[in-house]
Write a protein that holds these residues in place. Sequence first.
Motif, mmCIF file in Angstrom:
data_model
loop_
_atom_site.group_PDB
_atom_site.id
_atom_site.type_symbol
_atom_site.label_atom_id
_atom_site.label_comp_id
_atom_site.label_asym_id
_atom_site.label_seq_id
_atom_site.Cartn_x
_atom_site.Cartn_y
_atom_site.Cartn_z
ATOM 1 N N GLN A 124 -0.983 8.460 0.445
ATOM 2 C CA GLN A 124 -0.545 9.834 0.307
ATOM 3 C C GLN A 124 -1.666 10.764 0.734
ATOM 4 O O GLN A 124 -2.814 10.607 0.321
ATOM 5 N N ARG A 125 -1.297 11.719 1.575
ATOM 6 C CA ARG A 125 -2.265 12.703 2.067
ATOM 7 C C ARG A 125 -1.819 14.105 1.647
ATOM 8 O O ARG A 125 -0.671 14.497 1.853
ATOM 9 N N THR A 126 -2.737 14.845 1.057
ATOM 10 C CA THR A 126 -2.528 16.263 0.789
ATOM 11 C C THR A 126 -3.567 17.042 1.583
ATOM 12 O O THR A 126 -4.384 16.464 2.301
ATOM 13 N N ALA A 127 -3.549 18.353 1.436
ATOM 14 C CA ALA A 127 -4.529 19.175 2.152
ATOM 15 C C ALA A 127 -5.946 18.918 1.664
ATOM 16 O O ALA A 127 -6.919 19.177 2.389
ATOM 17 N N GLN A 128 -6.093 18.396 0.440
ATOM 18 C CA GLN A 128 -7.426 18.206 -0.135
ATOM 19 C C GLN A 128 -7.938 16.770 -0.049
ATOM 20 O O GLN A 128 -9.140 16.543 0.094
ATOM 21 N N THR A 129 -7.068 15.792 -0.142
ATOM 22 C CA THR A 129 -7.541 14.419 -0.269
ATOM 23 C C THR A 129 -6.504 13.426 0.236
ATOM 24 O O THR A 129 -5.346 13.782 0.508
ATOM 25 N N VAL A 130 -6.958 12.180 0.365
ATOM 26 C CA VAL A 130 -6.081 11.069 0.730
ATOM 27 C C VAL A 130 -6.251 9.996 -0.334
ATOM 28 O O VAL A 130 -7.376 9.685 -0.746
ATOM 29 N N THR A 131 -5.142 9.434 -0.801
ATOM 30 C CA THR A 131 -5.207 8.355 -1.778
ATOM 31 C C THR A 131 -4.456 7.139 -1.262
ATOM 32 O O THR A 131 -3.516 7.264 -0.470
ATOM 33 N N LEU A 132 -4.897 5.981 -1.695
ATOM 34 C CA LEU A 132 -4.213 4.732 -1.394
ATOM 35 C C LEU A 132 -4.058 3.965 -2.700
ATOM 36 O O LEU A 132 -5.051 3.680 -3.375
ATOM 37 N N THR A 133 -2.823 3.655 -3.033
ATOM 38 C CA THR A 133 -2.534 2.846 -4.213
ATOM 39 C C THR A 133 -2.230 1.431 -3.745
ATOM 40 O O THR A 133 -1.322 1.224 -2.935
ATOM 41 N N ASP A 134 -3.020 0.455 -4.216
ATOM 42 C CA ASP A 134 -2.816 -0.911 -3.753
ATOM 43 C C ASP A 134 -1.696 -1.592 -4.541
ATOM 44 O O ASP A 134 -1.067 -0.989 -5.409
ATOM 45 N N GLN A 135 -1.435 -2.856 -4.222
ATOM 46 C CA GLN A 135 -0.308 -3.567 -4.825
ATOM 47 C C GLN A 135 -0.513 -3.839 -6.314
ATOM 48 O O GLN A 135 0.438 -4.149 -7.033
ATOM 49 N N ASN A 136 -1.739 -3.683 -6.780
ATOM 50 C CA ASN A 136 -2.024 -3.852 -8.206
ATOM 51 C C ASN A 136 -1.962 -2.533 -8.971
ATOM 52 O O ASN A 136 -2.232 -2.493 -10.175
ATOM 53 N N GLY A 137 -1.619 -1.446 -8.267
ATOM 54 C CA GLY A 137 -1.530 -0.145 -8.916
ATOM 55 C C GLY A 137 -2.843 0.601 -9.001
ATOM 56 O O GLY A 137 -2.906 1.676 -9.593
ATOM 57 N N LYS A 138 -3.907 0.068 -8.411
ATOM 58 C CA LYS A 138 -5.205 0.734 -8.455
ATOM 59 C C LYS A 138 -5.261 1.844 -7.415
ATOM 60 O O LYS A 138 -4.884 1.654 -6.260
ATOM 61 N N ALA A 162 0.840 -1.193 0.000
ATOM 62 C CA ALA A 162 0.000 0.000 0.000
ATOM 63 C C ALA A 162 0.877 1.245 0.000
ATOM 64 O O ALA A 162 1.900 1.296 0.687
ATOM 65 N N LEU A 163 0.464 2.222 -0.776
ATOM 66 C CA LEU A 163 1.080 3.547 -0.778
ATOM 67 C C LEU A 163 -0.011 4.542 -0.428
ATOM 68 O O LEU A 163 -0.994 4.687 -1.155
#
Length: 213
Positions: free
Chosen positions: A104-118, A101-102
């Motif tokens: 990333q948090r910015t001031a606007q949003t949080v994203t999670l990139t899974d092991q499949n790149g989604k 899992a990757l």
Amino acid sequence: MRLSQPLPRRWRPSAGLRILSCLLSMSAVGCSTLPAPQTQPAASSDALSRTQRLQATQAFALEAKLAVQYAGKGYTARMAWQHEAQLDTMRIFSPLGQQVALIQRTAQTVTLTDQNGKLHSATDTASLTEQLLGWRLPLAGLTQWILGIPHANSPYQANYLAHGGPANLNQDQWQIDYDGYRQTAFNGALEQLPYNIKLQQQEVRLKLVIQHW
């Protein structure tokens, strides 16, 4: 994606980290001969000074071992985290070193990139990790709790040690226990920083053992 076990040779969304029942636990040998840590319920001037100094921290980077327990299951991982005022980047790896899992948090949003790149996104880390990993990661508070201080946005209760760091802290319905501090070079000074931290909210328990600041 939900972390579950056992870990195959290739990580897949239904797979997770292996259970290690004794991983990261503190040895009990000789503990009965050690005095109990001396705590004080109110923050001393040293504790207030330490809190104000560390709350001004704009950036840090660390590597840690992570143990997670929830719903009667236990998992282990390794974490690399880089924090900046407007950006958090956290990578979670399996015990075999594969990134699962990757975050990333910015001031606007949080994203999670899974092991499949989604790529998955949400407005906060806790709900996103609960949805995809099965457990809540309190990133907003953790940016301060990891330093051994409360954040300034909500009430808290704490018991303090002689050097000014809390022995335990209760904030945002999380119970945070600090099992050890080490003097660490940090932002050009020597600070007593936690290296063994336990967090609990309901059935979710997280344990972080800091390896490198």
